[in-house]
Design a protein around this motif. Structure first.
Motif, PDB file in Angstrom:
ATOM      1  N   ALA A   1       6.732   2.923  -7.381  1.00  0.00           N
ATOM      2  CA  ALA A   1       6.064   1.953  -6.671  1.00  0.00           C
ATOM      3  C   ALA A   1       4.198   2.348  -6.755  1.00  0.00           C
ATOM      4  CB  ALA A   1       6.462   1.667  -5.278  1.00  0.00           C
TER       5      ALA A   1
ATOM      6  N   ARG B   1       9.170   1.986   1.548  1.00  0.00           N
ATOM      7  CA  ARG B   1       9.403   2.162   0.119  1.00  0.00           C
ATOM      8  C   ARG B   1       9.788   3.570  -0.189  1.00  0.00           C
ATOM      9  NH1 ARG B   1       8.824  -0.627  -4.742  1.00  0.00           N
ATOM     10  NH2 ARG B   1       8.492  -2.526  -3.398  1.00  0.00           N
TER      11      ARG B   1
ATOM     12  N   THR C   1      13.689   4.974   0.324  1.00  0.00           N
ATOM     13  CA  THR C   1      14.439   4.385  -0.748  1.00  0.00           C
ATOM     14  C   THR C   1      14.820   5.555  -1.699  1.00  0.00           C
ATOM     15  OG1 THR C   1      12.985   3.271  -2.196  1.00  0.00           O
ATOM     16  CG2 THR C   1      14.126   2.007  -0.113  1.00  0.00           C
TER      17      THR C   1
ATOM     18  N   VAL D   1       5.770   7.006  -4.148  1.00  0.00           N
ATOM     19  CA  VAL D   1       4.806   5.975  -3.807  1.00  0.00           C
ATOM     20  C   VAL D   1       3.205   6.392  -4.163  1.00  0.00           C
ATOM     21  CG1 VAL D   1       3.972   4.106  -2.328  1.00  0.00           C
ATOM     22  CG2 VAL D   1       6.424   4.834  -2.327  1.00  0.00           C
TER      23      VAL D   1
END
Length: 213
Positions: free
Chosen positions: A80, A166, A169, A173
């Motif tokens: 991400a 985030r 998971t 990032v």
């Protein structure tokens, strides 16, 4: 033809005792944008610095820059990628993301830098006005009607929790944002049990990587 008879005494199906797979949290990397186009090589008053900062906030990057290979590698491995809504951050994201999706979010914009009022004969470069303004904002809560220190700290906590959600998971990032606000987010990550494992400081294109202890 061969007939096969199903056995009448089937063994019982026992519940599985295998432990669920443990997902290792991904890393969180906070990176600063590239070098902006607006020059800092000037001497200006506090009022002029207020105007200078306004132009800085809407300006993009200096042309001809090449992102460091290490930052490109971080972006390639990230599950991400986020950036702030400021042009200098969005152009940085465009330079390193290789066309991948980038989530643009005002949550990551820089904390404000309103300068204190100084006499017109007192002049500094924008770099030193930034230091003075940050000190006044941090120590004396001089916000000039903009975001206060307490409000920025609450925003940094919100940003840190969003990144942690985030990362847990299993995704790495990457955030492409701003020097001081990245520092504020980093403090909240440390408070939540994340460790700074790689530190390039706060220069342009630099990155600071955090991992869960």
């Amino acid at each position: 033809m061969t007939l096969t008879t199903e056995p009448t005494d089937r063994p019982e199906t026992l519940p599985s005792t295998a432990a669920p797979a443990v997902i290792r949290p991904g890393a969180i990397t906070l990176a600063r944008h590239g070098e902006p186009a607006l020059s800092r090589k000037c001497l200006i008053t506090s009022d002029q610095y207020r105007d200078w900062w306004g132009r800085y906030e809407v300006g993009g990057l200096r042309a001809g820059q090449t992102p460091p290979a290490a930052l490109l590698s971080t972006a390639e491995g990230a599950g991400a990628i986020y950036c702030s809504t400021r042009p200098r951050a969005m152009e940085t994201a465009q330079a390193v993301s290789a066309g991948r999706e980038v989530m643009v979010d005002a949550l990551f914009i820089e904390a404000p830098l309103p300068p204190p009022k100084f006499p017109t004969w007192f002049k500094l470069s924008p770099r030193f006005w930034g230091v003075v303004s940050r000190f006044w904002w941090h120590a004396f809560d001089h916000h000039d009607g903009q975001e206060t220190r307490r409000e920025a700290e609450a925003r940094a906590e919100q940003a840190a929790q969003a990144l942690i959600a985030r990362a847990v998971t299993g995704q790495d990032v990457l955030v492409l944002a701003h020097g001081y606000f990245n520092h504020m987010v980093g403090k909240r990550l440390k408070a939540a049990g994340w460790r700074l494992v790689h530190n390039q400081g706060f220069k342009y294109w630099s990155q600071r990587r955090y991992e869960k202890r």
